[in-house]
Enzyme design. Structure first.
Site, short mmCIF file in Angstrom:
data_model
loop_
_atom_site.label_atom_id
_atom_site.label_comp_id
_atom_site.label_asym_id
_atom_site.label_seq_id
_atom_site.Cartn_x
_atom_site.Cartn_y
_atom_site.Cartn_z
N GLY A 247 6.00 9.84 -6.04
CA GLY A 247 7.07 10.02 -5.03
C GLY A 247 7.03 8.45 -4.28
O GLY A 247 8.09 7.89 -4.01
N PHE A 248 5.84 8.17 -3.56
CA PHE A 248 5.82 7.07 -2.88
C PHE A 248 6.58 6.78 -1.79
O PHE A 248 7.04 5.80 -1.59
CB PHE A 248 5.83 5.69 -4.17
CG PHE A 248 5.39 6.06 -5.28
CD1 PHE A 248 3.53 6.04 -5.12
CD2 PHE A 248 5.84 5.94 -6.63
CE1 PHE A 248 3.04 6.36 -6.46
CE2 PHE A 248 5.05 5.95 -7.51
CZ PHE A 248 3.50 6.23 -7.56
N GLY A 475 0.34 13.81 -5.84
CA GLY A 475 -0.77 13.11 -6.69
C GLY A 475 -1.81 12.67 -5.77
O GLY A 475 -2.83 12.13 -6.35
N THR A 476 -1.78 13.01 -4.56
CA THR A 476 -2.90 12.36 -3.61
C THR A 476 -4.05 13.39 -3.75
O THR A 476 -4.97 12.92 -3.08
CB THR A 476 -2.21 12.51 -2.27
OG1 THR A 476 -1.63 13.79 -1.94
CG2 THR A 476 -1.05 11.50 -2.15
N ALA A 518 -3.20 15.02 5.04
CA ALA A 518 -4.60 15.53 5.11
C ALA A 518 -4.92 16.06 6.72
O ALA A 518 -5.33 17.11 6.91
CB ALA A 518 -5.55 14.35 4.73
N ILE A 638 -14.18 11.07 5.28
CA ILE A 638 -13.74 11.23 3.95
C ILE A 638 -13.70 12.56 3.34
O ILE A 638 -14.95 12.90 3.09
CB ILE A 638 -14.28 10.16 3.06
CG1 ILE A 638 -14.12 8.69 3.51
CG2 ILE A 638 -13.58 10.07 1.58
CD1 ILE A 638 -12.78 8.12 3.78
N ASN A 640 -12.89 13.88 0.59
CA ASN A 640 -13.33 14.07 -1.01
C ASN A 640 -13.30 12.63 -1.51
O ASN A 640 -12.39 11.89 -1.81
CB ASN A 640 -12.20 14.81 -1.75
CG ASN A 640 -12.60 14.87 -3.33
OD1 ASN A 640 -13.22 14.20 -3.93
ND2 ASN A 640 -12.26 16.05 -3.70
N LYS A 710 -8.76 10.63 8.67
CA LYS A 710 -7.52 9.94 8.77
C LYS A 710 -6.96 9.58 7.40
O LYS A 710 -7.63 9.66 6.31
CB LYS A 710 -7.72 8.41 9.47
CG LYS A 710 -8.51 8.57 10.60
CD LYS A 710 -8.90 6.99 11.05
CE LYS A 710 -9.35 6.89 12.43
NZ LYS A 710 -9.58 5.81 13.00
N GLU A 714 -1.64 5.06 2.48
CA GLU A 714 -0.95 3.55 2.54
C GLU A 714 -2.24 2.62 2.92
O GLU A 714 -2.17 1.43 2.36
CB GLU A 714 -0.36 3.73 3.79
CG GLU A 714 1.18 3.93 3.59
CD GLU A 714 1.79 5.24 3.66
OE1 GLU A 714 2.83 5.69 3.50
OE2 GLU A 714 0.84 6.18 3.99
#
Length: 748
Positions: A247-248, A475-476, A518, A638, A640, A710, A714
């Site tokens: 998508g972006f 896709g994230t 997230a 983080i 994952n 976080k 981007e």
């Protein structure tokens, strides 16, 4: 049993590689018809004639929708605002004869097969009365104006008021630099093109019902759009989007194929699919062309005393699309005298659209190349200059402290991994064979936002946990990290947990963008699992025979699929046994998660990065190759490392693309993007990508959200173009301010 922080493989990976995953234009629907969009060929004017007779004469062609015969059921008089709409009046397909931009949809052919619809579209004749158009931003820089104020400015704040007297401070500065940057437009080009399949489910009591499979970064946003535009109730419209092929940012707003497909299905009382071609993917939304001017003034010791950063960007004639471009300079550098300015110029284009790191990658390139130029003027190491002017607070947000900021550690670890200490600072001093070698670095920054979201958790009688929220996964890795959060919170094996998304029958979630999913949906998943645990505890302690009858919730723990006493884990009940106490029914909870508004007012919340890049430049050919790069990222917890690294690597690749290749070329004679295909719109291939390395710097943040995480979608992109541009200067001694850095700009 801890899953958060572990490199869990993608739970949706097998479905994607085997083809089981279905995308918007792939769902099998009986009695399906197909729509093909006819695009306008002028940039401004009006349609004087549309002749559809040849198309309608073909057997199997059902109709041709134009502005002359479009159904009047659509609410064309309503200025509907979707979740990502800027101030203004959204584009209305087939509204009237006016042409507002080149490529505008002017008709929709609907036929029994796609091939027939496409052929019939070639027979439709359209005549125009053309008017003079304006698409050249650089020809109108003196006409920049202040953006309109709207709801979008809550997420995209306009620049703060000037601080001190930047002009006076600049005049007094012993060292100063000026830079003028031109950033061309870019288009998103995800692999999956935009498509919508509208299933006409019939009528009940005179009301039509639709199931819609849409390419979108937010199914609820598409549902609300359809509801408002066509005057339907929410129960008449169900939108499903379980998988998105990239998508972006292009899917943040409903695109015109959704409108056209629903309009056709509603009028024909048939199921309709409308997909766009690759060329038509260039007819809506893009990263806007932006022109920037940066000035920095500094003392001899490197202390920055003056900052001026101005930008003017292109927008459409009907909406004021804005980006946060210049504010980042103030967030990164606490300068006593500073002026930040952002203006717009309306042109005969479609409204720009958020594109990965919107405004951030644009503004960061300008300020970070200016910092590099200043470092050379001062004969100072670029890292040292940034540390000298390191900001401990955000003056653009009333001097708020950062919720966390491990940028110093990003500089240290990134420089060490890259080998920055061995850098020869002299431009053109390093060669490798016949090519020049250059090193560059830059700082990155992006928002660490959190929004409102809801989630449902259901524990079945056979001990399986089903968690859902109407978010998206472009896709994230959303499917995977939400599964990890749920499994961890409930203390269950991850194979017993399934997370579902992309359906408006699920609890509400915002569009997936801004690197907030997230933290937003993850917090909702954590909250609903915590609430489910409390419900299970209440069930378990009801009976006087229960070992938990007199226990307090704080005295129990959930692990290994059981609830146990914290002080005596041998006293335990399986979650399956607890659910059985619910009369053979599953146990479920639905919860809401939202940020604390008081905390929002106290802190500035951001991710940070430091990018280090090596390039090789062939002086004879003018080619630039990024041979290696290191990105050090400070992004809280983080969740994952595997999917997180994938996100950062993807951003770094895009940074290479942004700096060296991507450029939507407009021919202003026609007001049209000419390289509207993947042959001429250049992007990196595997041969362009070499050694990319990622470091996740340890960072603890108890303020941003309950997970301490976080967003990272981007931040991997933001610093890369500036670092590449700085490396090109180090290699060649030539400062190239405009992007992309193409062969002609290197040679001449």
């Amino acid at each position: 049993m801890t899953y958060i922080g572990q490199p869990v493989k993608r739970v949706d990976g097998r479905d994607k590689v085997t083809g089981k995953a279905k995308y918007a234009a792939e769902f099998n629907v009986p009695d399906l018809t197909y729509g093909y969009v006819i695009s306008g060929t002028i940039a401004k004017g009006k349609i004087t004639r549309i002749d559809s007779s040849k198309a309608l004469a073909l057997p199997g062609v059902l109709t041709v929708f134009t502005h002359e015969n479009r159904p009047h059921t659509a609410w064309f008089d309503m200025s509907y605002k979707d979740q990502d709409a800027p101030p203004g009046s959204p584009f209305r397909p087939l509204h009237d004869a006016k042409i507002k931009y080149s490529g505008q949809p002017v008709a929709l052919v609907v036929a029994e097969t796609f091939e027939l619809a496409r052929y019939a579209a070639s027979l439709v004749e359209v005549s125009y009365d053309e008017e003079t158009h304006e698409t050249d931003l650089e020809a109108h820089l003196s006409e920049g104006r202040e953006p309109s104020i709207g709801m979008a400015t809550l997420i995209k704040p306009l620049p703060p008021k000037p601080r001190g007297d930047a002009d006076a401070a600049m005049a007094q500065a012993p060292v100063s630099i000026k830079a003028h940057h031109v950033h061309g437009p870019q288009h998103h080009n995800p692999m999956e093109m935009f498509g919508t399949t509208v299933v006409y489910e019939g009528e009940k009591k005179g009301k039509p019902y639709f199931t819609i499979y849409d390419k979108t970064q937010g199914a609820p946003n598409s549902q609300l759009y359809v509801k408002q535009i066509f005057g339907l109730s929410l129960d008449q419209v169900r939108v499903i989007s379980p998988y998105v092929g990239g998508g972006f940012g292009s899917g943040l707003r409903p695109q015109y194929q959704l409108f056209l497909a629903v309009m056709a299905a509603k009028e024909l009382k048939r199921s309709v699919r409308v997909t766009l071609t690759r060329q038509q993917m260039f007819t809506f939304g893009h990263r806007p062309q932006t022109v920037q001017d940066v000035e920095l003034g500094a003392a001899a010791d490197g202390t920055i005393t003056a900052l001026k950063h101005g930008a003017i960007a292109a927008t459409s004639q009907f909406e004021d699309y804005t980006e946060v471009v210049v504010n980042w300079s103030g967030m990164l550098y606490d300068v006593p005298d500073a002026t930040l300015e952002y203006k717009l110029k309306s042109l005969d284009l479609y409204s720009p659209l958020d594109m990965r790191a919107p405004g951030g990658v644009t503004g960061d390139h300008a300020i970070e190349t200016a910092m590099d130029a200043l470092a050379y003027e001062l004969n100072m190491d670029p890292v040292e200059l940034r540390l000298k002017n390191y900001s401990e607070k955000d003056w653009t947000e009333d001097d708020k402290p950062f919720s966390s900021k491990e940028l110093r550690e990003c500089f240290r670890q990134g420089a060490e991994r890259f080998g920055w200490a061995s850098r020869n600072p002299e431009p053109r001093a390093t060669k490798r064979g016949d090519v020049l070698v250059g090193w560059g670095m830059a700082t990155g920054i992006w928002d660490a936002s959190r929004m409102f979201a809801r989630a449902e958790a259901l524990l079945t009688v056979n001990g399986k946990l089903r968690v859902s929220s109407a978010t998206a996964d472009i896709g994230t890795g959303t499917y995977t990290i939400m599964t990890q959060i749920a499994a961890d919170t409930m203390g269950m094996p991850i194979e017993d947990v399934i997370f579902r998304l992309g359906d408006t029958d699920m609890p509400m979630a915002p569009i997936q963008g801004g690197s907030w999913t997230a933290s937003t949906v993850g917090s909702a998943v954590k909250q609903v699992c915590e609430d489910l645990k409390k419900t299970l505890f209440k069930l378990a302690r009801k009976s006087s025979q229960s070992p938990f009858h007199n226990a307090d919730f704080k005295e129990v723990i959930f692990r290994n699929g059981q609830m146990a006493l914290r002080e005596n884990p041998s006293i335990a009940m399986s979650l399956t046994d607890i659910v059985s106490l619910n009369g053979g029914r599953a146990v479920s909870e639905t919860s809401t998660s939202m940020p604390n508004p008081l905390e929002l007012k106290k802190y500035s919340r951001h991710t940070h990065s430091a990018a280090f890049v090596e390039v090789e430049v062939d002086e004879d050919l003018g080619t630039v190759t990024v041979t290696r790069a290191v990105s050090a990222i400070a992004a809280g917890k983080i969740l994952n490392p595997r999917t997180a690294r994938s996100q950062i690597i993807g951003g770094m690749v895009w940074g290479i693309s942004h700096a060296l290749q991507e450029d939507s070329k407009m021919d202003h004679r026609y007001g049209r993007f000419m390289n509207h295909n993947l042959a001429e719109y250049h992007m990196p291939v595997c041969a362009d990508i070499h050694d990319l390395d990622v470091i996740f710097v340890e960072e603890h943040d108890e303020i941003v959200n309950p997970l301490g995480a976080k967003g990272i979608g981007e931040i991997g992109l933001v610093a890369m173009p500036a670092a590449i541009a700085n490396a090109v200067f180090h290699a060649t001694g030539k400062r190239i301010y405009d992007l992309p850095i193409t062969i002609d700009r290197v040679l001449y």
